[in-house]
Scaffold this active site. Structure first.
Site, PDB file in Angstrom:
ATOM      1  N   TYR A   9       0.846  -1.204   0.000  1.00 25.29           N
ATOM      2  CA  TYR A   9       0.000   0.000   0.000  1.00 25.29           C
ATOM      3  C   TYR A   9       0.878   1.250   0.000  1.00 25.29           C
ATOM      4  O   TYR A   9       0.804   2.095   0.868  1.00 25.29           O
ATOM      5  CB  TYR A   9      -0.911  -0.040   1.230  1.00 25.29           C
ATOM      6  CG  TYR A   9      -2.101   0.884   1.179  1.00 25.29           C
ATOM      7  CD1 TYR A   9      -2.986   0.868   0.113  1.00 25.29           C
ATOM      8  CD2 TYR A   9      -2.348   1.768   2.232  1.00 25.29           C
ATOM      9  CE1 TYR A   9      -4.082   1.708   0.083  1.00 25.29           C
ATOM     10  CE2 TYR A   9      -3.459   2.614   2.217  1.00 25.29           C
ATOM     11  CZ  TYR A   9      -4.315   2.580   1.135  1.00 25.29           C
ATOM     12  OH  TYR A   9      -5.413   3.417   1.102  1.00 25.29           O
ATOM     13  N   GLY A  10       1.747   1.334  -1.003  1.00 24.45           N
ATOM     14  CA  GLY A  10       2.600   2.514  -1.152  1.00 24.45           C
ATOM     15  C   GLY A  10       2.015   3.422  -2.231  1.00 24.45           C
ATOM     16  O   GLY A  10       0.791   3.520  -2.381  1.00 24.45           O
ATOM     17  N   GLY A  13       0.058   1.128  -4.917  1.00 23.60           N
ATOM     18  CA  GLY A  13      -1.012   0.373  -4.266  1.00 23.60           C
ATOM     19  C   GLY A  13      -2.127   1.292  -3.777  1.00 23.60           C
ATOM     20  O   GLY A  13      -3.324   1.009  -3.967  1.00 23.60           O
ATOM     21  N   GLY A 129       4.615   3.224 -17.227  1.00 24.70           N
ATOM     22  CA  GLY A 129       3.641   3.787 -16.275  1.00 24.70           C
ATOM     23  C   GLY A 129       2.226   3.645 -16.794  1.00 24.70           C
ATOM     24  O   GLY A 129       1.731   2.539 -16.998  1.00 24.70           O
ATOM     25  N   LYS A 200      12.685  -2.817 -18.353  1.00 23.24           N
ATOM     26  CA  LYS A 200      11.523  -2.481 -19.183  1.00 23.24           C
ATOM     27  C   LYS A 200      11.772  -2.818 -20.662  1.00 23.24           C
ATOM     28  O   LYS A 200      10.899  -3.371 -21.326  1.00 23.24           O
ATOM     29  CB  LYS A 200      11.178  -1.000 -19.014  1.00 23.24           C
ATOM     30  CG  LYS A 200      10.592  -0.697 -17.634  1.00 23.24           C
ATOM     31  CD  LYS A 200      10.538   0.796 -17.365  1.00 23.24           C
ATOM     32  CE  LYS A 200       9.769   1.123 -16.104  1.00 23.24           C
ATOM     33  NZ  LYS A 200       9.907   2.530 -15.685  1.00 23.24           N
ATOM     34  N   GLY A 297       4.179   7.716 -11.298  1.00 30.36           N
ATOM     35  CA  GLY A 297       3.263   8.498 -10.467  1.00 30.36           C
ATOM     36  C   GLY A 297       2.050   7.664 -10.076  1.00 30.36           C
ATOM     37  O   GLY A 297       1.691   6.692 -10.746  1.00 30.36           O
TER      38      GLY A 297
HETATM   39  N1  LIG Z   1       5.980   4.730  -8.262  1.00 34.08           N
HETATM   40  C1  LIG Z   1       5.719   4.664  -9.559  1.00 34.08           C
HETATM   41  O1  LIG Z   1       5.461   5.681 -10.228  1.00 34.08           O
HETATM   42  C2  LIG Z   1       5.752   3.353 -10.252  1.00 34.08           C
HETATM   43  C3  LIG Z   1       6.133   2.197  -9.612  1.00 34.08           C
HETATM   44  N2  LIG Z   1       6.135   1.008 -10.269  1.00 34.08           N
HETATM   45  C4  LIG Z   1       6.481  -0.205  -9.569  1.00 34.08           C
HETATM   46  O2  LIG Z   1       5.442  -0.512  -8.660  1.00 34.08           O
HETATM   47  C5  LIG Z   1       5.965  -1.150  -7.504  1.00 34.08           C
HETATM   48  C6  LIG Z   1       5.570  -0.351  -6.272  1.00 34.08           C
HETATM   49  O3  LIG Z   1       6.122   0.936  -6.385  1.00 34.08           O
HETATM   50  P1  LIG Z   1       5.749   2.091  -5.331  1.00 34.08           P
HETATM   51  O4  LIG Z   1       4.312   2.065  -5.039  1.00 34.08           O
HETATM   52  O5  LIG Z   1       6.358   3.329  -5.892  1.00 34.08           O
HETATM   53  O6  LIG Z   1       6.580   1.618  -4.063  1.00 34.08           O
HETATM   54  P2  LIG Z   1       6.350   2.044  -2.552  1.00 34.08           P
HETATM   55  O7  LIG Z   1       7.646   1.795  -1.857  1.00 34.08           O
HETATM   56  O8  LIG Z   1       5.727   3.384  -2.480  1.00 34.08           O
HETATM   57  O9  LIG Z   1       5.259   0.994  -2.051  1.00 34.08           O
HETATM   58  C7  LIG Z   1       5.542  -0.334  -1.734  1.00 34.08           C
HETATM   59  C8  LIG Z   1       4.682  -0.716  -0.545  1.00 34.08           C
HETATM   60  O10 LIG Z   1       4.788  -2.114  -0.331  1.00 34.08           O
HETATM   61  C9  LIG Z   1       5.048  -2.317   1.055  1.00 34.08           C
HETATM   62  N3  LIG Z   1       5.815  -3.537   1.235  1.00 34.08           N
HETATM   63  C10 LIG Z   1       7.087  -3.776   0.884  1.00 34.08           C
HETATM   64  N4  LIG Z   1       7.426  -5.041   1.241  1.00 34.08           N
HETATM   65  C11 LIG Z   1       6.346  -5.576   1.827  1.00 34.08           C
HETATM   66  C12 LIG Z   1       6.072  -6.848   2.410  1.00 34.08           C
HETATM   67  N5  LIG Z   1       6.995  -7.790   2.480  1.00 34.08           N
HETATM   68  N6  LIG Z   1       4.853  -7.075   2.920  1.00 34.08           N
HETATM   69  C13 LIG Z   1       3.911  -6.118   2.877  1.00 34.08           C
HETATM   70  N7  LIG Z   1       4.123  -4.893   2.355  1.00 34.08           N
HETATM   71  C14 LIG Z   1       5.307  -4.634   1.813  1.00 34.08           C
HETATM   72  C15 LIG Z   1       5.860  -1.106   1.470  1.00 34.08           C
HETATM   73  O11 LIG Z   1       5.825  -0.949   2.860  1.00 34.08           O
HETATM   74  P3  LIG Z   1       7.037  -0.169   3.595  1.00 34.08           P
HETATM   75  O12 LIG Z   1       7.065   1.193   3.012  1.00 34.08           O
HETATM   76  O13 LIG Z   1       6.659  -0.232   5.026  1.00 34.08           O
HETATM   77  O14 LIG Z   1       8.270  -0.963   3.273  1.00 34.08           O
HETATM   78  C16 LIG Z   1       5.101  -0.003   0.740  1.00 34.08           C
HETATM   79  O15 LIG Z   1       3.993   0.438   1.465  1.00 34.08           O
HETATM   80  C17 LIG Z   1       7.474  -1.244  -7.738  1.00 34.08           C
HETATM   81  O16 LIG Z   1       7.741  -2.479  -8.317  1.00 34.08           O
HETATM   82  C18 LIG Z   1       7.735  -0.138  -8.747  1.00 34.08           C
HETATM   83  O17 LIG Z   1       8.862  -0.403  -9.543  1.00 34.08           O
HETATM   84  C19 LIG Z   1       5.735   0.903 -11.585  1.00 34.08           C
HETATM   85  C20 LIG Z   1       5.337   1.997 -12.266  1.00 34.08           C
HETATM   86  C21 LIG Z   1       5.373   3.331 -11.680  1.00 34.08           C
HETATM   87  N1  LIG Z   2      10.907   4.589 -11.054  1.00 28.04           N
HETATM   88  C1  LIG Z   2      10.139   4.336 -12.227  1.00 28.04           C
HETATM   89  C2  LIG Z   2       8.698   4.154 -11.852  1.00 28.04           C
HETATM   90  C3  LIG Z   2       7.892   3.652 -12.975  1.00 28.04           C
HETATM   91  O1  LIG Z   2       8.156   2.614 -13.568  1.00 28.04           O
HETATM   92  C4  LIG Z   2      10.247   5.501 -13.170  1.00 28.04           C
HETATM   93  O2  LIG Z   2      10.720   6.555 -12.743  1.00 28.04           O
HETATM   94  O3  LIG Z   2       9.922   5.348 -14.344  1.00 28.04           O
END
Ligand SMILES: NC(=O)C1=CN([C@@H]2O[C@H](COP(=O)(O)OP(=O)(O)OC[C@H]3O[C@@H](n4cnc5c(N)ncnc54)[C@H](OP(=O)(O)O)[C@@H]3O)[C@@H](O)[C@H]2O)C=CC1
Ligand SMILES: N[C@@H](CC=O)C(=O)O
Length: 406
Positions: A9-10, A13, A129, A200, A297
């Site tokens: 839930y980052g 999520g 994205g 990618k 994003g």
């Molecule tokens: N951000 C973006 O714009 C994009 C991201 N992505 C991909 O999406 C994925 C998520 O990215 P993003 O949302 O930015 O990452 P975040 O770090 O914001 O979110 C990840 C979440 O997962 C939780 N988490 C990690 N490990 C565990 C576990 N073992 N059990 C339960 N929860 C867990 C983290 O908790 P905690 O923080 O407490 O560790 C955090 O809340 C990555 O693979 C990224 O490459 C793809 C496209 C775009």
């Molecule tokens: N960190 C990545 C997130 C999306 O895939 C980016 O900046 O493109």
């Protein structure tokens, strides 16, 4: 009613949860039933959050819940994402992920498990994205031969390079902004050193060839050596600097690499600014097209995840033909790739004379106030460049260049 779970839930999520809640009417109208998030896995608690009551820190609450038929993985990394995703697929649940590290490392196996279990493993958000590049490659380009993909595939580095170019901003400051805005990977070295782009372009190349392109075979250079002086030269050349993933497909000859590229203002990638991605695809019938949109994003990425969730919901009881097989695709050495090269040299006459001769210089650029000089080479292979560069003293930096001959 389709019950889903989100793992992680980052940034992404939370975006997926928001998208499912905000667009619930549109979603239900399109798939003919409601889509509800029943559980969210995270290690933190999120007091006061609208989804607080759904949070669990136990994967078994999702794995063992037979009502949950669709699992979204947005945790990132491969541990424990791989273990959880594999377990969910083996339980006969559809899985949607945004995690390119997972897809590049384990996609072949996870796609096969999904086929065997007659469920789906989708990953639209893993590349570009919010840009629907994966589905477009799979459907919009059916029946033609794709010859080339060149893409700005990482929002973080494009955001950094754009601000360095436009504002003369410092690398460290803009990286901190990209992190604050939720664009960067947990370890931003993955963005900066090109590893994210590498995964990618390996995924896109696997989709094009239908075979596994190992991301470890992809020659990868990041942007950490790009400095403000490079942008002064770029301005003089009416160009900008972009980090690209590039793949060429000529029968079974496939080259795939990642590197910073000087692109002239005539190249469609020049206009791709900030967190946007641009993916130029060449096909033997369509010619050149470019897909463009937000490359990172919260909500743009959630939009791609949601589209995959909808697709899984529409194919509840069948595996949609998608992905690649376990057959390995050989990747030809990047030394056979041909480019022009922008080369910076210390300003002494001997270096310049050697560079002009060895690189068959098409341009020499001397900027006021700099005790150095730069040339743009004639086109030549990486192999030839490397051999000739060994004969040129005092090379300060080299960037591959996509420049017109004006
Ligand atoms: N951000 C973006 O714009 C994009 C991201 N992505 C991909 O999406 C994925 C998520 O990215 P993003 O949302 O930015 O990452 P975040 O770090 O914001 O979110 C990840 C979440 O997962 C939780 N988490 C990690 N490990 C565990 C576990 N073992 N059990 C339960 N929860 C867990 C983290 O908790 P905690 O923080 O407490 O560790 C955090 O809340 C990555 O693979 C990224 O490459 C793809 C496209 C775009
Ligand atoms: N960190 C990545 C997130 C999306 O895939 C980016 O900046 O493109």
């Amino acid at each position: 009613m389709i019950k889903a779970a989100i793992m992680g839930y980052g940034t992404v999520g939370a975006g997926v949860y928001e998208a499912v809640v905000t667009n619930q009417k549109v979603i239900a109208a399109e798939i003919g039933e409601a889509l509800e998030v029943k559980r969210i896995l995270d290690l933190r608690k999120f007091p006061g959050d609208p989804a607080e009551q759904l949070i669990t820190d136990k994967f078994s609450d999702i794995e063992e819940d037979e009502e949950i038929s669709l699992v979204v993985e947005t945790m990132g990394g491969t541990t424990p994402a791989y273990e959880f995703v594999k377990a969910a697929l083996l339980k006969g649940k559809h899985v949607v992920t945004s995690n390119k590290a997972l897809v590049a490392a384990h996609g072949t196996e996870l796609l096969q498990i999904a086929r065997d279990k007659k469920v789906n493993f989708f990953f639209e958000a893993a590349v570009g994205g919010g840009i629907p590049v994966i589905r477009t490659l799979g459907t919009g380009y059916q029946g033609q031969v794709i010859t080339e993909i060149t893409g700005i595939l990482n929002g973080t580095t494009n955001y950094i390079l754009t601000r360095m170019d436009r504002e003369g901003a410092e690398f460290g400051d803009v990286l901190a902004d990209a992190q604050r805005l939720g664009y960067a990977e947990r370890n931003p070295e993955a963005d900066i050193e090109g590893h994210d782009t590498c995964r990618k372009i390996a995924i896109l190349s696997s989709l094009v060839t239908g075979k596994e392109v190992n991301f470890e075979d992809v020659y990868t250079e990041g942007i950490s050596k790009i400095d403000s002086t490079d942008f002064r030269y770029a301005l003089e050349l009416k160009a900008s600097i972009k980090l690209v993933g590039a793949a060429q497909f000529a029968g079974n000859q496939v080259t795939v690499s990642v590197f910073p590229l000087l692109v002239s203002d005539e190249n469609p990638l020049y206009a791709v600014q900030g967190v946007y991605n641009g993916i130029v695809i060449k096909g033997n019938l369509l010619g050149t097209t470019m897909l463009y949109g937000s490359g990172a994003g919260k909500l743009p990425t959630a939009s791609a995840v949601l589209a995959d969730m909808m697709e899984a919901a529409k194919h509840k009881n069948e595996n949609v033909r998608f992905g690649w097989t376990a057959e390995k695709q050989a990747v030809t050495s990047h030394e056979s790739e041909k480019h022009r090269y922008f080369v910076r040299l210390s300003g002494d006459a001997a270096s310049l004379a050697a560079a002009k001769e060895q690189f068959e210089a098409e341009r020499v650029i001397q900027l006021p106030g700099l005790e150095e000089v730069a040339i743009v080479s004639a086109p030549m292979t990486e192999f030839t460049y490397r051999e000739r560069a060994a004969k040129v003293p005092n090379i300060l930096a080299m960037i591959r260049a996509e420049l017109s001959e004006r």
